[in-house]
Design a protein around this motif. Sequence first.
Motif, PDB file in Angstrom:
ATOM      1  N   LEU A  84      37.678 -60.241 -54.887  1.00  0.00           N
ATOM      2  CA  LEU A  84      37.510 -59.045 -54.045  1.00  0.00           C
ATOM      3  C   LEU A  84      37.243 -57.808 -54.892  1.00  0.00           C
ATOM      4  CD1 LEU A  84      37.854 -57.649 -51.190  1.00  0.00           C
ATOM      5  CD2 LEU A  84      40.219 -57.289 -51.889  1.00  0.00           C
ATOM      6  N   VAL A  85      38.027 -57.591 -55.912  1.00  0.00           N
ATOM      7  CA  VAL A  85      37.838 -56.437 -56.802  1.00  0.00           C
ATOM      8  C   VAL A  85      36.472 -56.495 -57.474  1.00  0.00           C
ATOM      9  CG1 VAL A  85      38.675 -55.354 -58.938  1.00  0.00           C
ATOM     10  CG2 VAL A  85      40.298 -56.037 -57.152  1.00  0.00           C
ATOM     11  N   ASN A  86      36.074 -57.681 -57.929  1.00  0.00           N
ATOM     12  CA  ASN A  86      34.762 -57.854 -58.556  1.00  0.00           C
ATOM     13  C   ASN A  86      33.656 -57.507 -57.564  1.00  0.00           C
ATOM     14  OD1 ASN A  86      32.709 -58.500 -60.294  1.00  0.00           O
ATOM     15  ND2 ASN A  86      33.171 -60.678 -60.366  1.00  0.00           N
ATOM     16  N   GLY A  87      33.799 -57.927 -56.309  1.00  0.00           N
ATOM     17  CA  GLY A  87      32.807 -57.616 -55.287  1.00  0.00           C
ATOM     18  C   GLY A  87      32.689 -56.117 -55.029  1.00  0.00           C
ATOM     19  N   VAL A  88      33.831 -55.449 -54.934  1.00  0.00           N
ATOM     20  CA  VAL A  88      33.818 -53.991 -54.725  1.00  0.00           C
ATOM     21  C   VAL A  88      33.141 -53.307 -55.910  1.00  0.00           C
ATOM     22  CG1 VAL A  88      35.309 -51.949 -54.551  1.00  0.00           C
ATOM     23  CG2 VAL A  88      35.814 -53.984 -53.186  1.00  0.00           C
TER      24      VAL A  88
ATOM     25  N   GLY B 251      27.680 -58.321 -53.950  1.00  0.00           N
ATOM     26  CA  GLY B 251      29.002 -57.706 -53.898  1.00  0.00           C
ATOM     27  C   GLY B 251      29.694 -57.944 -52.568  1.00  0.00           C
ATOM     28  N   LEU B 252      28.959 -57.810 -51.470  1.00  0.00           N
ATOM     29  CA  LEU B 252      29.542 -58.039 -50.152  1.00  0.00           C
ATOM     30  C   LEU B 252      29.940 -59.501 -49.952  1.00  0.00           C
ATOM     31  CD1 LEU B 252      27.323 -55.729 -47.921  1.00  0.00           C
ATOM     32  CD2 LEU B 252      29.693 -55.357 -48.684  1.00  0.00           C
TER      33      LEU B 252
ATOM     34  N   VAL C  37      33.147 -59.892 -51.727  1.00  0.00           N
ATOM     35  CA  VAL C  37      34.235 -59.271 -50.966  1.00  0.00           C
ATOM     36  C   VAL C  37      34.690 -60.204 -49.843  1.00  0.00           C
ATOM     37  CG1 VAL C  37      34.773 -57.388 -49.351  1.00  0.00           C
ATOM     38  CG2 VAL C  37      33.660 -56.884 -51.524  1.00  0.00           C
TER      39      VAL C  37
ATOM     40  N   GLY D 208      36.507 -63.201 -51.335  1.00  0.00           N
ATOM     41  CA  GLY D 208      37.828 -62.776 -51.798  1.00  0.00           C
ATOM     42  C   GLY D 208      38.809 -62.600 -50.658  1.00  0.00           C
ATOM     43  N   LEU D 209      38.358 -61.984 -49.566  1.00  0.00           N
ATOM     44  CA  LEU D 209      39.232 -61.807 -48.407  1.00  0.00           C
ATOM     45  C   LEU D 209      39.601 -63.143 -47.777  1.00  0.00           C
ATOM     46  CD1 LEU D 209      37.601 -58.661 -46.776  1.00  0.00           C
ATOM     47  CD2 LEU D 209      39.861 -58.801 -47.863  1.00  0.00           C
TER      48      LEU D 209
END
Length: 175
Positions: free
Chosen positions: A103-107, A130-131, A134, A137-138
Amino acid sequence: MNTLFKQFQRYTFLQVILYIITGSLALLYPQQFSKWVIYLIAAYVALLGLANLMAALKERRQYNVTGLQFYLGIFLLIGALGILVLAKPLLTLTTIVLGFFILVNGVMRVMQAFDLKKMNHSFLPWIIYGLILVVIGLILMFNALSSIMTLIGSVLIFMGISELIGYFQLRKLEQ
């Protein structure tokens, strides 16, 4: 080299079937599959522990000595119990942490895309990437056990299909 190919080919269909069946079970029944894997690993470790204890008892009867196998057997039995108790929480926690990092990497990739946009560079692929990170990750964070079993199942099915394709490619090379 030819014998090496034949060795790989001998068990390819068995591997393909096992990969696809196991992967399908992980995809279709993630909760039950994870329990089954935990029980299987714990049973294997417990059997190793019992085998060591049996060998230690035999050694004790013959030589009247308590050797390393006795302590190893006890350790393995305790380890099997630990696997039964701790495997699922550790697997879930690990998956949640992995999901957080993704998630952090995607953001960060989305933020990087906006920086690229300011510099008039191609940014849309980075936003999409990136999305996707995210979302993955979620999903990992909030559906941890099912997500990791889905990933494992997908990888196993992919491996089965890849092995089958490799089998036919190697077969063509031999002809």
